[in-house]
Design an enzyme around this catalytic site. Structure first.
Site, PDB file in Angstrom:
ATOM      1  N   SER A 125       1.073  -1.069  -0.021  1.00  0.00           N
ATOM      2  CA  SER A 125      -0.036  -0.083   0.268  1.00  0.00           C
ATOM      3  C   SER A 125       0.813   1.779   0.221  1.00  0.00           C
ATOM      4  CB  SER A 125      -0.752  -0.306   1.419  1.00  0.00           C
ATOM      5  OG  SER A 125      -1.427   0.881   1.617  1.00  0.00           O
ATOM      6  N   TYR A 153      -1.120  -0.771  10.702  1.00  0.00           N
ATOM      7  CA  TYR A 153      -1.540  -1.169   8.897  1.00  0.00           C
ATOM      8  C   TYR A 153      -0.578  -1.405   7.621  1.00  0.00           C
ATOM      9  CZ  TYR A 153      -3.118  -1.166   4.704  1.00  0.00           C
ATOM     10  OH  TYR A 153      -3.404  -1.983   3.396  1.00  0.00           O
ATOM     11  N   LYS A 157       2.641  -3.300   6.704  1.00  0.00           N
ATOM     12  CA  LYS A 157       2.219  -3.502   5.093  1.00  0.00           C
ATOM     13  C   LYS A 157       4.167  -3.880   4.938  1.00  0.00           C
ATOM     14  CE  LYS A 157      -1.133  -4.309   3.077  1.00  0.00           C
ATOM     15  NZ  LYS A 157      -2.272  -5.813   2.360  1.00  0.00           N
TER      16      LYS A 157
HETATM   17  N1  UPG Z   1     -13.290  12.199   3.566  1.00  0.00           N
HETATM   18  C1  UPG Z   1     -14.035  12.519   3.625  1.00  0.00           C
HETATM   19  N2  UPG Z   1     -15.009  11.398   4.043  1.00  0.00           N
HETATM   20  C2  UPG Z   1     -15.503  10.654   5.084  1.00  0.00           C
HETATM   21  C3  UPG Z   1     -14.173   9.805   4.085  1.00  0.00           C
HETATM   22  C4  UPG Z   1     -12.855  10.455   3.732  1.00  0.00           C
HETATM   23  O1  UPG Z   1     -13.379  13.767   3.698  1.00  0.00           O
HETATM   24  O2  UPG Z   1     -16.249  10.082   5.185  1.00  0.00           O
HETATM   25  C5  UPG Z   1     -11.706  12.146   2.682  1.00  0.00           C
HETATM   26  C6  UPG Z   1     -10.413  11.744   3.629  1.00  0.00           C
HETATM   27  O3  UPG Z   1     -10.317  13.324   4.145  1.00  0.00           O
HETATM   28  C7  UPG Z   1      -9.770  12.436   2.950  1.00  0.00           C
HETATM   29  C8  UPG Z   1      -9.421  11.639   1.533  1.00  0.00           C
HETATM   30  O4  UPG Z   1     -11.234  11.927   1.428  1.00  0.00           O
HETATM   31  O5  UPG Z   1      -8.988  13.371   2.460  1.00  0.00           O
HETATM   32  C9  UPG Z   1      -9.785  10.271   1.141  1.00  0.00           C
HETATM   33  O6  UPG Z   1      -9.837   8.776   2.994  1.00  0.00           O
HETATM   34  P1  UPG Z   1      -9.456   7.826   2.405  1.00  0.00           P
HETATM   35  O7  UPG Z   1     -11.065   7.317   1.179  1.00  0.00           O
HETATM   36  O8  UPG Z   1     -10.075   7.074   3.844  1.00  0.00           O
HETATM   37  O9  UPG Z   1      -8.675   7.575   1.955  1.00  0.00           O
HETATM   38  P2  UPG Z   1      -6.902   7.798   2.366  1.00  0.00           P
HETATM   39  O10 UPG Z   1      -7.208   7.970   3.563  1.00  0.00           O
HETATM   40  O11 UPG Z   1      -6.714   8.111   1.763  1.00  0.00           O
HETATM   41  O12 UPG Z   1      -6.399   6.105   2.414  1.00  0.00           O
HETATM   42  C10 UPG Z   1      -6.217   4.563   1.903  1.00  0.00           C
HETATM   43  C11 UPG Z   1      -6.616   3.832   2.281  1.00  0.00           C
HETATM   44  C12 UPG Z   1      -5.237   3.057   3.567  1.00  0.00           C
HETATM   45  C13 UPG Z   1      -4.464   3.452   2.350  1.00  0.00           C
HETATM   46  C14 UPG Z   1      -4.213   4.857   1.474  1.00  0.00           C
HETATM   47  C15 UPG Z   1      -3.362   4.771   0.169  1.00  0.00           C
HETATM   48  O13 UPG Z   1      -8.006   3.442   3.545  1.00  0.00           O
HETATM   49  O14 UPG Z   1      -5.100   2.368   3.530  1.00  0.00           O
HETATM   50  O15 UPG Z   1      -3.250   3.042   2.618  1.00  0.00           O
HETATM   51  O16 UPG Z   1      -5.512   4.638   0.733  1.00  0.00           O
HETATM   52  O17 UPG Z   1      -3.494   6.100  -0.321  1.00  0.00           O
END
Ligand code: UPG
Length: 679
Positions: A125, A153, A157
């Protein structure tokens, strides 16, 4: 032929990768402990690829169980997905994450080593980079970016990457491809598989999808004060199908190495394009067709401004590139969500647990009405009205395999009823099919659909008419029992509070080398409305008294006669009357696809003992009525049940005037509908 072992193959990325592997000609074995996934995704993958995929419910730490998989199948490489993957959860139960993710991998690698399998593609990841914005010039993120995970997590990895690196250093024959995923989104374009998050989703798109179907009130946007064009953070969202294809590219790359050459190498799998939360929000609203409620709230702990990949290494070395856009992913996610609002969970539907493949029994239950269907033969193994069975059924699923089973509840095909002399011609070409009843071919031969394994089902529930539908598919190969052409057949069982309607559809595979075949499909349930004893007290009324006169070989003489004793056009008690005859509707249709024809109530049946009433309705031109006089199997003797088999005319494959009912050409569709209604 060697196999690819896919650990975690029932999960979100694993299931999409299995489809790509099979599409690229690989054979696959799946191992999954199902703690965070469902076997339904495997059965749906089988439905999509129309082939059986060996499956083992095993925790990878069970080395003996895992070793057996390597004994059972010649495995050449492993794609290792199986892991716990929730970032937030990992901060509260880190030991569990290390124990599971690292422990499983060590066990897997030991078993691989023992079996001399030294090729592994590892599901890593982008999380291993941690906050890449802590460096200057590391966005977009190249593989050279120093690692530094910020949660347990991510540490698991990175630990596994290190283990693989050390393993390769100790024995350079090992080949380890490390694939660092960015943000996987979307679903399979079929709408049949996708992400099925249990509980409240943490990730952006699964959450948004639940807002769209009304399961969540609104999306919380975690901060709009970042330095991006709209103030929300930037991520590299990659369509799960593109991501899945990256694994094929990695396998191909590894197999292109010289025989003794090993490797340890990391590749980023991303698009190289960053999108903000609002970009994704708007793309998803476009897919849904209207704006969705949201609220901007404070920043989420641990979130950073920008995590975009530099995928050049994978583009160049693996010859792989992501092609799909966030709009494609949003469209596919919405398609999956609307078709499966509760993921793999479906209202009124359940399946026997710990049974996989042909032993699965699928039950749809409404108050006072229950239907159970097995994959084996797409067989109706039970219909219960007010708690009492109204069909003949074995207690043990294995008994359906008995040679003496008179096709209880089974789907009958590719050719129901008899083909005289087991021979027919299409377009001047003669085909000889299996003789399994004297000189005739009966019910498609000794290994007809009733003994075949159907894939699926795809279970769905419709709020509109409160129906639950189970759709199965079979792939009957060209030449099986002598029948020409690769035939794809779906059987959809639609259950409503007091009825079961099924729809058959067949077509030749576009890849079939043969241009035409013959098809005749029905269901062979044996009704006993009293639930025990013989059917002699059953009262019947038939929609037609015209029947096909038959000769001593039970083949039609082509003359249509009137049945007089008993007079079937009035209600009559079956008594000792013997039927094994094909009744013909007066205004019958000769169409190949009868599904749009009028549904006719062809048989009304009732029993004074149970007061249960049954109506059999169909769009078919005729129906075979059989009083079960030949039944002699475990626990059941003659006249234990009667069958009503709506179908095409007996022997139509050999009679010029009737042939168009059953000859299916490439590009055409065979179809029919049958309904059982109970009172
Ligand atoms: N976000 C929101 N509201 C929500 C959920 C997410 O605003 O309810 C935003 C969050 O702040 C971020 C973006 O959406 O800016 C993406 O968030 P999310 O979908 O949770 O993904 P990440 O936090 O980027 O993490 C994902 C995986 C993680 C992996 C990563 C790799 O969950 O396991 O390591 O992507 O880039």
């Amino acid at each position: 032929m060697s196999y690819i072992l896919v650990t975690g193959g029932a999960g979100y990325i694993g299931s999409h990768t299995v489809i790509e592997l099979i599409n690229h000609g690989y054979k696959v074995v799946i191992v999954d402990n199902l703690v965070n996934s469902s076997y339904d995704s495997v059965s749906r993958v089988e439905y999509i690829v129309k082939q059986k995929i060996p499956f083992y419910k095993i925790d990878l730490r069970d080395s003996d169980g895992l070793s057996k998989v390597f004994d059972d199948y010649p495995i050449s490489a492993v794609i290792h997905f199986a892991a716990l993957k929730a970032v937030g959860e990992s901060t509260t139960i880190p030991l569990k994450y290390f124990e599971n993710n690292v422990g499983c991998t060590i066990s897997l690698l030991n078993v691989m080593k023992y079996h001399n399998v030294k090729t592994v593609v590892f599901s890593s990841s982008a999380t291993v980079y941690g906050d890449a914005t802590r460096f200057e010039n590391m966005i977009p993120i190249p593989e050279e970016c120093p690692t530094g995970p910020t949660n347990p997590y991510g540490h698991t990895k990175l630990t596994i990457e290190t283990i693989l690196k050390d393993l390769h250093a100790s024995d350079p024959q090992w080949r380890a491809a490390i694939l660092r995923y960015f943000n996987p989104i979307g679903a399979h374009p079929s709408g049949l598989i996708g992400e099925d998050p249990l509980g409240i989703p943490n990730n952006l798109l699964p959450f948004l999808a639940q807002v769209a179907v009304g399961r969540r009130a609104k999306l919380s946007i975690f901060g709009d004060d970042y330095e991006s064009h709209d103030g929300t953070p930037i991520r590299d969202y990659i369509h799960v199908v593109d991501l899945a294809k990256g694994h094929i590219a990695a396998l191909n790359y590894l197999s292109s190495l010289k025989p003794s050459q090993g490797l340890y190498r990391e590749w980023n799998l991303g698009t190289g394009k960053g999108s903000t939360v609002f970009d994704v929000y708007h793309a998803f609203c476009r897919a849904v067709g209207h704006d969705l409620p949201y609220e901007v709230v404070g920043r989420r702990d641990g979130d950073v401004l920008n995590l975009t990949s530099k995928p050049n290494r994978a583009n160049k070395e693996l010859q792989w590139m992501a092609h799909l856009t966030i709009d494609d992913a949003c469209r596919d996610l919405w398609n999956w969500t609307t078709k499966n609002p509760l993921g793999f969970h479906v209202k009124n539907y359940s399946v026997n647990e710990d049974a996989y493949g042909e032993d699965r029994v699928h039950t749809v239950e409404y108050p006072g009405f229950k239907v159970s269907i097995a994959n084996y033969g797409a067989t109706i193994i039970d219909i219960e009205v007010n708690g009492k069975p109204v069909v003949c059924k074995f207690d043990n699923l294995r008994d359906y395999h008995l040679p003496s089973n008179p096709c209880f509840g089974a789907t009958i095909g590719r050719y129901a009823n008899r083909i005289g002399g087991a021979q027919f011609t299409i377009g001047g070409k003669q085909y000889d099919v299996e003789k399994n009843e004297g000189a005739n071919c009966l019910h498609g031969g000794s290994h007809g659909f009733n003994t075949q394994y159907f894939y699926g089902p795809i279970a769905t529930h419709s709020e509109e008419d409160d129906s639950t539908t189970l759709k199965f598919v079979s792939f009957d190969k060209d030449g099986h029992a002598g029948f020409p052409g690769d035939l794809i057949t779906t059987v959809a069982f639609k259950v409503q509070p007091k009825s079961l309607e099924f729809e058959f559809e067949s077509s030749l595979s576009p890849k079939s080398s043969v241009d035409a075949t013959v098809v005749n499909l029905t269901n062979h349930s044996y009704f006993n409305l009293c639930g025990e004893g013989t059917i002699n007290e059953t009262e019947l009324l038939l929609a037609s008294n015209n029947f096909l006169e038959v000769d001593s070989a039970l083949l039609p003489t082509r003359s249509i006669k009137k049945w007089t004793r008993p007079d079937v056009s009035k209600p009559f008690t079956v008594g000792t009357a013997v039927f094994d005859n094909c009744f013909v509707l007066s205004d019958y249709s000769s169409k190949l696809d009868t599904r749009k024809e009028r549904m006719v109530d062809v048989v009304h049946a009732s029993h004074p003992g149970s007061k249960v009433k049954l109506t059999v309705s169909t769009t078919e031109p005729s129906f075979q009525l059989y009083t079960g006089d030949g039944v002699d199997t475990k626990g059941f003797f003659h006249r234990a049940g009667f069958a009503v088999e709506p179908c095409r005319f007996v022997n139509a494959a050999r009679v010029d005037d009737w042939k168009k009912q059953v000859v299916l050409k490439k590009g055409e569709v065979y179809g029919s509908r049958i309904r059982y209604t109970f009172e």
